[in-house]
Design a protein around this motif. Sequence first.
Motif, PDB file in Angstrom:
ATOM      1  N   PHE A 205       0.815  -1.212   0.000  1.00 54.23           N
ATOM      2  CA  PHE A 205       0.000   0.000   0.000  1.00 54.23           C
ATOM      3  C   PHE A 205       0.852   1.267   0.000  1.00 54.23           C
ATOM      4  O   PHE A 205       0.481   2.279  -0.610  1.00 54.23           O
ATOM      5  CB  PHE A 205      -0.949  -0.010   1.211  1.00 54.23           C
ATOM      6  N   LEU A 208       1.957   1.718  -3.525  1.00 54.76           N
ATOM      7  CA  LEU A 208       0.810   2.159  -4.316  1.00 54.76           C
ATOM      8  C   LEU A 208       0.597   3.663  -4.175  1.00 54.76           C
ATOM      9  O   LEU A 208       0.391   4.371  -5.172  1.00 54.76           O
ATOM     10  CB  LEU A 208      -0.446   1.405  -3.879  1.00 54.76           C
ATOM     11  N   VAL A 209       0.681   4.146  -2.943  1.00 59.51           N
ATOM     12  CA  VAL A 209       0.443   5.572  -2.683  1.00 59.51           C
ATOM     13  C   VAL A 209       1.633   6.431  -3.124  1.00 59.51           C
ATOM     14  O   VAL A 209       1.466   7.410  -3.854  1.00 59.51           O
ATOM     15  CB  VAL A 209       0.143   5.809  -1.183  1.00 59.51           C
TER      16      VAL A 209
END
Length: 273
Positions: A205, A208-209
């Motif tokens: 995550f 992803l960010v």
Amino acid sequence: MGFSVSHGLLAGLVSSYEIVSPRKEIQWLASVFTGIIFCVVVYRLTAIFSSLLFAGYSKLTNTQKIEWNNRGFSTFHALFASFASLYLLIFSNIFKEESHEELVINRSSTLSDSVLAISTGYFLADVAMILWNFPALGGLEYVLHHGLSMLSLIQSLLSGQGQIYILMVLFTESTTPFVNLRWHLDVAGRKSSKLYIWNGIALFFGWLVARIILFMFFFIHMWSHFDEVKKIFPLGFYTLLVVPPILSIMNIFWFWKIAKGMVKTLSKAKHSK
């Protein structure tokens, strides 16, 4: 007399800071050497504390010890670069749209210059280690990544232009501690631990960010401010058009590998219950 940026290889290419004062020269060089010195110090401290706190450190091969210590200063720089970039981009008023009359691509400060120079020192130290131990610490993709990063950092530092975009890219270093922890846990034989699983999810995550969504914002911001971007000196302008897409492609490739690894780890954890 100061240093003329328009001299030598960058002749006619950098227009923002045609003459750099001796004070700025000293500041930049001091910051670059600070980055290198910090890398050396943290490398040594990582070796000392690891030998005292981690029983398995002494059982590692020499190559593994070198990479273990190398990832120590890599994590240190990642934390420094990500927090400094976050502060400059979000909490300071340097790059806020209406805080200055100056174009956003021409804004810089003593702090932002120092951050870029210290990061340059880190990349110099790290690429030197990669080449000296090649390919134990990483293949050509790491050399390419570091080379492109240094090219962008140095151009932005000398010209004072495009620092907002360089800091955005530097913030992507926030994923590095998760990458390094994953490697440390793997070498320590902790792949089946809950920490390894949760770190893998955080890495997915976080990547992803910080390296996918942030790059989308990067390109959107660049497009919406393209009238300003076109005013960057020629070499910097073309570097800005070429380097971020290359880094983005590399990030997508690594994200695919991270996603595959996370799925594999979660599947193993599920079947082991």
